[in-house]
Design an enzyme around this catalytic site. Structure first.
Site, PDB file in Angstrom:
ATOM      1  CG  ASP A 191      32.151  23.934  -6.781  1.00 29.80           C
ATOM      2  OD1 ASP A 191      31.811  22.717  -6.624  1.00 29.80           O
ATOM      3  OD2 ASP A 191      32.986  24.587  -6.370  1.00 29.80           O
ATOM      4  CB  SER A 192      29.798  19.301  -9.250  1.00 34.05           C
ATOM      5  OG  SER A 192      28.489  19.501  -9.053  1.00 34.05           O
ATOM      6  CG  ASP A 197      29.131  24.662  -3.972  1.00 32.97           C
ATOM      7  OD1 ASP A 197      29.830  24.982  -2.761  1.00 32.97           O
ATOM      8  OD2 ASP A 197      29.409  23.781  -4.689  1.00 32.97           O
ATOM      9  CE  LYS A 244      28.559  22.450  -1.544  1.00 27.97           C
ATOM     10  NZ  LYS A 244      30.276  22.637  -1.664  1.00 27.97           N
ATOM     11  CD  GLU A 256      34.879  22.670  -1.794  1.00 25.99           C
ATOM     12  OE1 GLU A 256      36.002  22.590  -1.717  1.00 25.99           O
ATOM     13  OE2 GLU A 256      33.998  22.356  -2.852  1.00 25.99           O
ATOM     14  CD  GLU A 294      32.936  15.590  -2.103  1.00 26.75           C
ATOM     15  OE1 GLU A 294      32.359  16.824  -1.906  1.00 26.75           O
ATOM     16  OE2 GLU A 294      33.110  14.982  -3.155  1.00 26.75           O
TER      17      GLU A 294
END
Ligand code: KIV
Length: 270
Positions: A51-52, A90, A119, A121, A188
């Site tokens: 999602d960056s 993501d 993915k 978080e 991270e």
């Protein structure tokens, strides 16, 4: 004789990744489109459609406004370009607020793209969500430490694992995610000592970004590592080429040649 490590010549699966822990470092990069995904095909074990992309592709200041529709569109593009790496979508902010919401959105990701995993978080507070996904045959890559989707609640991007108490929290998070069924965990923005403790505590591979050199693999955002993203450069980013400089120089030359009526010359004309 080639000076480089061998290219990858067969489809990478979840079991390929599982077997690499403790044997061979895992390489991961992000990609957002078919053009770059094709360049990365056969070069890395996994591609993360991160999602960056909301920042480096879409120009926003953080990742929070990325949507499920955007993630699906970009993952479809990456799947069109790369055939061998394991591709991960993501899950964007707000797309896994409960086990039910997560299963609904991740099922969409599986049905509308050929990604092999998603993915999410979060640590132990997200374990029930991971479990719901894995019980529905959706493979999950965990993500702990500095979590960009927690930017506002955490009050900024904070490096984690600076003291033993926080290392213990991170290790507990990793163990909870492993129990819930993740196939690997992104770690991270943590101190090297913390990344080492996490990596030793779980039997699934850890993939580090800004986490030192003890994790089972590394991930970098493609636009950072190739020098295209110039807004800021975190300490952990190594630029393997200066993409922005190359593009600018090429563009300058193009402008000069068009203005001087040198391009297109006879060679480029019908
Ligand atoms: O969105 C992303 O690119 C990521 C990586 C930085 C791990 O989550």
């Amino acid at each position: 004789m080639s000076m480089h490590t061998p290219k990858i010549d067969k489809k990478v699966t979840l079991s390929t990744i599982a077997k690499m822990k403790g044997r061979e470092p895992i390489t991961v990069v992000t990609a957002y489109d078919a053009l770059f995904a094709k360049l990365f095909d056969g070069e890395v074990e996994m591609i993360l459609v991160g999602d960056s992309l909301n920042m480096s592709f879409f120009g926003k200041e953080d990742t929070l406004s990325a949507t499920m529709d955007q993630m699906i569109y970009h993952t479809q593009a990456v799947c069109n370009g790369a055939k061998l790496p394991l591709i991960i979508l993501d899950m964007p902010f707000g797309s896994y607020t409960s086990p039910e919401v997560a299963v609904k959105n991740a099922s969409r990701a599986y049905q509308e793209t050929s990604a092999q995993a998603v993915k999410i978080e979060g640590g132990k507070e997200r374990a029930s969500i991971v479990e719901a996904l894995t019980q529905n045959s959706i493979a999950v890559l965990g993500h702990i430490g500095l979590m960009p989707q927690f930017l506002r609640s955490d009050g900024g991007y904070k490096i984690r694992g600076k003291d033993q108490a926080d290392i213990d929290v991170l290790v507990e998070d990793a163990i909870a995610l492993e129990k819930a069924g993740v196939f690997a965990i992104v770690v991270e923005g943590v101190k090297e000592e913390a990344a080492k403790a996490i990596t030793e505590a779980v039997s699934v591979p850890t993939i580090g970004i800004g986490a030192g050199n003890s994790t089972d693999g590394q991930v970098l955002v493609w636009s950072d590592m190739f020098g295209f993203f110039e807004d800021f450069k975190p300490k952990f980013v190594k630029q393997y080429c200066n993409g922005a400089k190359e593009v600018r120089e090429g563009l300058e030359q193009y402008r000069d040649e068009v203005k001087a009526r040198e391009f297109p010359s006879a060679e480029y004309s019908y």
